[in-house]
Design a protein around this motif. Sequence first.
Motif, mmCIF file in Angstrom:
data_model
loop_
_atom_site.group_PDB
_atom_site.id
_atom_site.type_symbol
_atom_site.label_atom_id
_atom_site.label_comp_id
_atom_site.label_asym_id
_atom_site.label_seq_id
_atom_site.Cartn_x
_atom_site.Cartn_y
_atom_site.Cartn_z
ATOM 1 N N THR A 94 29.622 44.766 -14.652
ATOM 2 C CA THR A 94 29.522 45.680 -13.514
ATOM 3 C C THR A 94 28.156 45.565 -12.852
ATOM 4 O O THR A 94 28.046 45.532 -11.617
ATOM 5 N N ASN A 146 30.907 47.742 -3.179
ATOM 6 C CA ASN A 146 32.308 47.707 -2.746
ATOM 7 C C ASN A 146 33.139 46.678 -3.502
ATOM 8 O O ASN A 146 34.370 46.724 -3.460
ATOM 9 N N SER A 147 32.476 45.750 -4.169
ATOM 10 C CA SER A 147 33.202 44.736 -4.947
ATOM 11 C C SER A 147 33.492 45.182 -6.368
ATOM 12 O O SER A 147 34.158 44.473 -7.117
ATOM 13 N N SER A 206 37.611 55.879 -15.376
ATOM 14 C CA SER A 206 37.493 55.835 -13.919
ATOM 15 C C SER A 206 36.268 55.030 -13.518
ATOM 16 O O SER A 206 35.366 54.780 -14.338
ATOM 17 N N LYS A 207 36.232 54.646 -12.258
ATOM 18 C CA LYS A 207 35.067 53.935 -11.726
ATOM 19 C C LYS A 207 33.840 54.824 -11.799
ATOM 20 O O LYS A 207 32.737 54.351 -12.102
ATOM 21 N N VAL A 240 43.069 44.410 -17.070
ATOM 22 C CA VAL A 240 42.612 45.677 -16.496
ATOM 23 C C VAL A 240 42.772 46.815 -17.496
ATOM 24 O O VAL A 240 41.945 47.735 -17.559
ATOM 25 N N SER A 291 35.480 46.854 -8.935
ATOM 26 C CA SER A 291 36.826 47.357 -9.208
ATOM 27 C C SER A 291 37.194 46.940 -10.620
ATOM 28 O O SER A 291 36.632 45.980 -11.162
ATOM 29 N N PHE A 292 38.106 47.662 -11.217
ATOM 30 C CA PHE A 292 38.524 47.297 -12.565
ATOM 31 C C PHE A 292 39.112 45.887 -12.595
ATOM 32 O O PHE A 292 38.942 45.157 -13.569
ATOM 33 N N ARG A 293 39.776 45.500 -11.522
ATOM 34 C CA ARG A 293 40.367 44.157 -11.470
ATOM 35 C C ARG A 293 39.271 43.083 -11.486
ATOM 36 O O ARG A 293 39.354 42.107 -12.236
ATOM 37 N N ASN A 294 38.227 43.274 -10.652
ATOM 38 C CA ASN A 294 37.145 42.287 -10.606
ATOM 39 C C ASN A 294 36.341 42.269 -11.906
ATOM 40 O O ASN A 294 35.897 41.217 -12.365
ATOM 41 N N ASN A 332 40.128 49.802 -18.589
ATOM 42 C CA ASN A 332 40.503 51.207 -18.487
ATOM 43 C C ASN A 332 40.474 51.902 -19.840
ATOM 44 O O ASN A 332 40.309 53.124 -19.912
#
Length: 226
Positions: free
Chosen positions: A33, A43-44, A67-68, A58, A46-49, A62
């Motif tokens: 992260t 903005n980049s 949460s983010k 993912v 995300s859990f996917r990235n 999680n």
Amino acid sequence: METHPLYGELKITRKKSGYSRGKNGYEHILFATLNILIEEGYNSISFRNIAKACDMNVGNVNYYFSSKQELIRQLLEAIIGHYEDEFDKSLDQDGIAAEDRLRAYITIVLEDIKTKKTTRLFPELWVLANQDSFVADRVEALYRRARTYLNKIILDLNPDLPAKERETLALFLSASMEGMTTFAGYNKPWADHMELIINITTKSFLDLVKNITVNDISALSNSKKS
């Protein structure tokens, strides 16, 4: 402390729940992260990235972070914890004179500004703090905790300065150093002048902190009214 080969140390407090699923999973996610935040921007994130960067799915991300916001909270706490440990190690030793503690504080902050992590990370957080109250609260907490060291040093150097003026002076000193990020940070035009900047900052801050009085501040305010 956990160390990233590019971005240095974070003080990571391991979560008790779920940590057994992967010895390094929690740390891996936090550093991934941080890497995304520095290299690509908030903005980049995300859990996917993050999952892609960690070579996991993912659901694994999680599992550690619901949460983010929780993820960002833990990352900022790890960053804050590292800086607090650095200040504790350098400034809270018995027998160190207040002048030397101020010199050490200035050196720690301005040398850190030269790193890629700090030059990229903090301006990103400053912008985001204008848009996101959660991030604004965490950034303010980081700086507030850092200023406690300055407050102690100012108190030792100038014990007659009232609390309100002392706290405002600490804010001024902190903001003056942080502003150098734009000009003398990593790959910035004045980066190779940092040693000189540290010397100028030390001289000017010592003179200011030791000599300013509440009457000086009041006189400046009164002159504007006249």
